[in-house]
Design an enzyme around this catalytic site. Structure first.
Site, PDB file in Angstrom:
ATOM      1  N   SER A   1       4.956   5.509 -28.863  1.00 53.79           N
ATOM      2  CA  SER A   1       3.912   5.519 -29.894  1.00 53.79           C
ATOM      3  C   SER A   1       3.222   4.161 -29.901  1.00 53.79           C
ATOM      4  O   SER A   1       3.832   3.142 -30.218  1.00 53.79           O
ATOM      5  CB  SER A   1       4.532   5.778 -31.271  1.00 53.79           C
ATOM      6  OG  SER A   1       3.616   5.366 -32.271  1.00 53.79           O
TER       7      SER A   1
ATOM      8  N   HIS B   1       1.678   8.434 -26.880  1.00 55.84           N
ATOM      9  CA  HIS B   1       1.574   9.024 -28.224  1.00 55.84           C
ATOM     10  C   HIS B   1       0.604   8.189 -29.057  1.00 55.84           C
ATOM     11  O   HIS B   1       0.794   6.982 -29.236  1.00 55.84           O
ATOM     12  CB  HIS B   1       2.949   9.087 -28.881  1.00 55.84           C
ATOM     13  CG  HIS B   1       2.966   9.804 -30.187  1.00 55.84           C
ATOM     14  ND1 HIS B   1       2.948  11.186 -30.289  1.00 55.84           N
ATOM     15  CD2 HIS B   1       2.974   9.337 -31.459  1.00 55.84           C
ATOM     16  CE1 HIS B   1       2.964  11.535 -31.565  1.00 55.84           C
ATOM     17  NE2 HIS B   1       2.976  10.422 -32.305  1.00 55.84           N
TER      18      HIS B   1
ATOM     19  N   ASP C   1      -1.291   7.778 -32.562  1.00 48.68           N
ATOM     20  CA  ASP C   1      -1.225   8.134 -33.985  1.00 48.68           C
ATOM     21  C   ASP C   1      -2.544   7.849 -34.700  1.00 48.68           C
ATOM     22  O   ASP C   1      -2.987   6.694 -34.774  1.00 48.68           O
ATOM     23  CB  ASP C   1      -0.112   7.329 -34.666  1.00 48.68           C
ATOM     24  CG  ASP C   1       1.269   7.821 -34.277  1.00 48.68           C
ATOM     25  OD1 ASP C   1       1.531   9.033 -34.410  1.00 48.68           O
ATOM     26  OD2 ASP C   1       2.090   6.987 -33.837  1.00 48.68           O
TER      27      ASP C   1
ATOM     28  N   MET D   1      -4.463   7.928 -38.217  1.00 46.51           N
ATOM     29  CA  MET D   1      -4.220   7.957 -39.670  1.00 46.51           C
ATOM     30  C   MET D   1      -5.503   7.623 -40.413  1.00 46.51           C
ATOM     31  O   MET D   1      -6.260   6.739 -39.986  1.00 46.51           O
ATOM     32  CB  MET D   1      -3.145   6.939 -40.036  1.00 46.51           C
ATOM     33  CG  MET D   1      -1.841   7.153 -39.287  1.00 46.51           C
ATOM     34  SD  MET D   1      -0.591   5.966 -39.811  1.00 46.51           S
ATOM     35  CE  MET D   1       0.746   6.377 -38.695  1.00 46.51           C
TER      36      MET D   1
ATOM     37  N   HIS E   1      -1.747  12.598 -32.196  1.00 50.12           N
ATOM     38  CA  HIS E   1      -1.090  13.087 -33.405  1.00 50.12           C
ATOM     39  C   HIS E   1      -2.031  12.811 -34.577  1.00 50.12           C
ATOM     40  O   HIS E   1      -2.141  11.674 -35.037  1.00 50.12           O
ATOM     41  CB  HIS E   1       0.262  12.359 -33.560  1.00 50.12           C
ATOM     42  CG  HIS E   1       0.971  12.631 -34.841  1.00 50.12           C
ATOM     43  ND1 HIS E   1       2.059  11.887 -35.258  1.00 50.12           N
ATOM     44  CD2 HIS E   1       0.763  13.560 -35.814  1.00 50.12           C
ATOM     45  CE1 HIS E   1       2.485  12.350 -36.420  1.00 50.12           C
ATOM     46  NE2 HIS E   1       1.707  13.344 -36.792  1.00 50.12           N
TER      47      HIS E   1
ATOM     48  N   MET F   1      -3.123  12.619 -38.190  1.00 55.93           N
ATOM     49  CA  MET F   1      -2.680  12.565 -39.584  1.00 55.93           C
ATOM     50  C   MET F   1      -3.929  12.319 -40.408  1.00 55.93           C
ATOM     51  O   MET F   1      -4.112  11.253 -41.025  1.00 55.93           O
ATOM     52  CB  MET F   1      -1.631  11.446 -39.775  1.00 55.93           C
ATOM     53  CG  MET F   1      -0.284  11.794 -39.159  1.00 55.93           C
ATOM     54  SD  MET F   1       0.784  10.358 -38.889  1.00 55.93           S
ATOM     55  CE  MET F   1       0.195   9.819 -37.289  1.00 55.93           C
TER      56      MET F   1
ATOM     57  N   MET G   1       8.538  15.848 -37.436  1.00 60.82           N
ATOM     58  CA  MET G   1       8.632  14.467 -37.927  1.00 60.82           C
ATOM     59  C   MET G   1      10.045  14.231 -38.442  1.00 60.82           C
ATOM     60  O   MET G   1      10.560  15.005 -39.257  1.00 60.82           O
ATOM     61  CB  MET G   1       7.654  14.225 -39.082  1.00 60.82           C
ATOM     62  CG  MET G   1       6.177  14.326 -38.747  1.00 60.82           C
ATOM     63  SD  MET G   1       5.632  13.199 -37.464  1.00 60.82           S
ATOM     64  CE  MET G   1       6.020  11.597 -38.186  1.00 60.82           C
TER      65      MET G   1
ATOM     66  N   GLY H   1       3.100   7.947 -41.549  1.00 57.23           N
ATOM     67  CA  GLY H   1       2.280   6.865 -42.086  1.00 57.23           C
ATOM     68  C   GLY H   1       2.615   5.506 -41.499  1.00 57.23           C
ATOM     69  O   GLY H   1       1.750   4.646 -41.426  1.00 57.23           O
ATOM     70  N   PHE H   2       3.850   5.344 -41.066  1.00 50.66           N
ATOM     71  CA  PHE H   2       4.277   4.022 -40.606  1.00 50.66           C
ATOM     72  C   PHE H   2       5.289   4.139 -39.464  1.00 50.66           C
ATOM     73  O   PHE H   2       6.081   5.086 -39.431  1.00 50.66           O
ATOM     74  CB  PHE H   2       4.924   3.235 -41.758  1.00 50.66           C
ATOM     75  CG  PHE H   2       4.016   3.106 -42.936  1.00 50.66           C
ATOM     76  CD1 PHE H   2       3.040   2.116 -42.968  1.00 50.66           C
ATOM     77  CD2 PHE H   2       4.099   4.002 -43.994  1.00 50.66           C
ATOM     78  CE1 PHE H   2       2.168   2.009 -44.047  1.00 50.66           C
ATOM     79  CE2 PHE H   2       3.229   3.913 -45.071  1.00 50.66           C
ATOM     80  CZ  PHE H   2       2.253   2.913 -45.099  1.00 50.66           C
ATOM     81  N   GLY H   3       5.267   3.163 -38.577  1.00 50.00           N
ATOM     82  CA  GLY H   3       6.320   3.028 -37.581  1.00 50.00           C
ATOM     83  C   GLY H   3       7.504   2.287 -38.178  1.00 50.00           C
ATOM     84  O   GLY H   3       7.436   1.773 -39.303  1.00 50.00           O
ATOM     85  N   GLY H   4       8.601   2.250 -37.446  1.00 47.69           N
ATOM     86  CA  GLY H   4       9.745   1.423 -37.834  1.00 47.69           C
ATOM     87  C   GLY H   4      10.623   1.974 -38.930  1.00 47.69           C
ATOM     88  O   GLY H   4      11.467   1.255 -39.468  1.00 47.69           O
TER      89      GLY H   4
ATOM     90  N   ASP I   1       9.516  12.890 -33.627  1.00 53.90           N
ATOM     91  CA  ASP I   1       8.735  11.671 -33.876  1.00 53.90           C
ATOM     92  C   ASP I   1       9.255  10.974 -35.120  1.00 53.90           C
ATOM     93  O   ASP I   1       9.156  11.505 -36.229  1.00 53.90           O
ATOM     94  CB  ASP I   1       7.260  12.076 -34.051  1.00 53.90           C
ATOM     95  CG  ASP I   1       6.332  10.881 -34.202  1.00 53.90           C
ATOM     96  OD1 ASP I   1       6.800   9.732 -34.089  1.00 53.90           O
ATOM     97  OD2 ASP I   1       5.128  11.116 -34.441  1.00 53.90           O
ATOM     98  N   GLY I   2       9.781   9.756 -34.934  1.00 57.27           N
ATOM     99  CA  GLY I   2      10.183   8.937 -36.065  1.00 57.27           C
ATOM    100  C   GLY I   2      11.621   8.461 -35.965  1.00 57.27           C
ATOM    101  O   GLY I   2      12.556   9.268 -35.975  1.00 57.27           O
ATOM    102  N   GLY I   3      11.794   7.166 -35.782  1.00 60.99           N
ATOM    103  CA  GLY I   3      13.135   6.591 -35.797  1.00 60.99           C
ATOM    104  C   GLY I   3      13.968   6.914 -34.571  1.00 60.99           C
ATOM    105  O   GLY I   3      15.199   6.800 -34.613  1.00 60.99           O
TER     106      GLY I   3
ATOM    107  N   GLY J   1       8.291   4.414 -30.999  1.00 60.46           N
ATOM    108  CA  GLY J   1       7.350   3.307 -31.158  1.00 60.46           C
ATOM    109  C   GLY J   1       8.065   1.980 -31.189  1.00 60.46           C
ATOM    110  O   GLY J   1       8.140   1.250 -30.195  1.00 60.46           O
ATOM    111  N   SER J   2       8.659   1.658 -32.360  1.00 58.54           N
ATOM    112  CA  SER J   2       9.279   0.344 -32.523  1.00 58.54           C
ATOM    113  C   SER J   2      10.453   0.140 -31.567  1.00 58.54           C
ATOM    114  O   SER J   2      10.709  -0.979 -31.125  1.00 58.54           O
ATOM    115  CB  SER J   2       9.727   0.157 -33.977  1.00 58.54           C
ATOM    116  OG  SER J   2      10.503   1.257 -34.390  1.00 58.54           O
TER     117      SER J   2
END
Ligand SMILES: O=C(CO)[C@@H](O)[C@H](O)COP(=O)(O)O
Ligand SMILES: [Fe+2]
Length: 223
Positions: free
Chosen positions: A9, A34, A36, A38, A68, A70, A139, A144-147, A177-179, A199-200
């Site tokens: 991401s 990926h 994102d 927003m 993606h 959003m 998700m 809304g946010f990475g990390g 997607d996420g974490g 991402g992170s």
């Protein structure tokens, strides 16, 4: 099941050097990008739009770009992303009044289509549109946010989505997607995912190739 795809991401990339970052992460072994989007309306953050997607294509990026969305509404911006070189365009069902129409529009424009499910959004939106979906994106954080940290209930949802896909007989990717990180990617794979956004976990480390290689080693050990 289809091959595993690793999808960094770019939300966590250095935006001041975005073209270089994308080239570097692809050279490090990533499969797809990926992207994102927003709008500070559907989610509480504001990122990048079709101009940036087009700029990456002009920069020489040929890998699939996985957009993606959003944003709300979605129909207005879909043609712009198709024109800008998107490969996949996915959106949240809450953000479209007519999900069948939005999915069909994406395919009619020559892109692959997908629906995205927030942690609290039920999978029943898939019921009548499975034949129009190329990707299901679950998700594992609120968008809304990475990390953010992976929400464990996403594993059960992955198992449910995997069953829906397998029972349908359609060729549909299952993206998470996420974490996602080296420490949890194996159990995420075992729950049914085949496409892994991170991402992170990737951009937060100096050696992108090492992270991606470590992720692939974990995936290879999955049962
Ligand atoms: O769509 C989103 C967030 O809304 C994601 O694509 C994040 O950008 C993933 O970042 P990490 O959780 O992997 O850091
Ligand atoms: Fe995303």
């Amino acid at each position: 099941m289809a091959d595993n795809l690793i999808a960094p991401s770019i939300l966590s990339a250095d935006f001041a050097r975005l073209g270089e970052e994308v080239v570097n992460v692809l050279n490090a072994g990533a499969d797809i990008v990926h992207f994102d989007v927003m709008d500070n309306h559907f989610v509480p953050n504001l990122t990048i739009g079709p101009l940036v997607c087009e700029a990456l294509r002009k920069h020489g990026v040929t890998a699939p770009i996985d957009v993606h969305l959003m944003v709300e509404p979605v129909d207005r911006i879909i043609p712009d992303f198709a024109q800008a070189g998107a490969s996949y365009i996915t959106f949240h069902p809450e953000a479209s009044r007519h999900i069948d129409r939005s999915l069909q529009m994406i395919r009619d424009l020559g892109c692959k289509s997908g629906l995205v499910f927030n942690p609290g959004t039920p999978l029943h939106y898939l019921e009548h549109v499975l034949d129009k979906v190329d990707m299901i994106l679950l998700m594992s954080v609120n968008p809304g946010f990475g990390g953010q940290s992976f929400i464990p209930s996403a594993l059960d949802k992955l198992r449910q989505a995997r069953k829906i896909i397998d029972d349908s007989g359609f060729d549909i990717r299952l993206e998470i997607d996420g974490g996602v990180n080296v420490g949890n990617i194996r159990e995420i794979k075992e729950a049914g995912a085949d496409t892994f956004v991170a991402g992170s976990a990737i951009f937060g480390k100096p050696d992108y190739k090492k992270v991606i290689d470590d992720m692939r080693a974990e995936l290879a050990n999955a049962k």
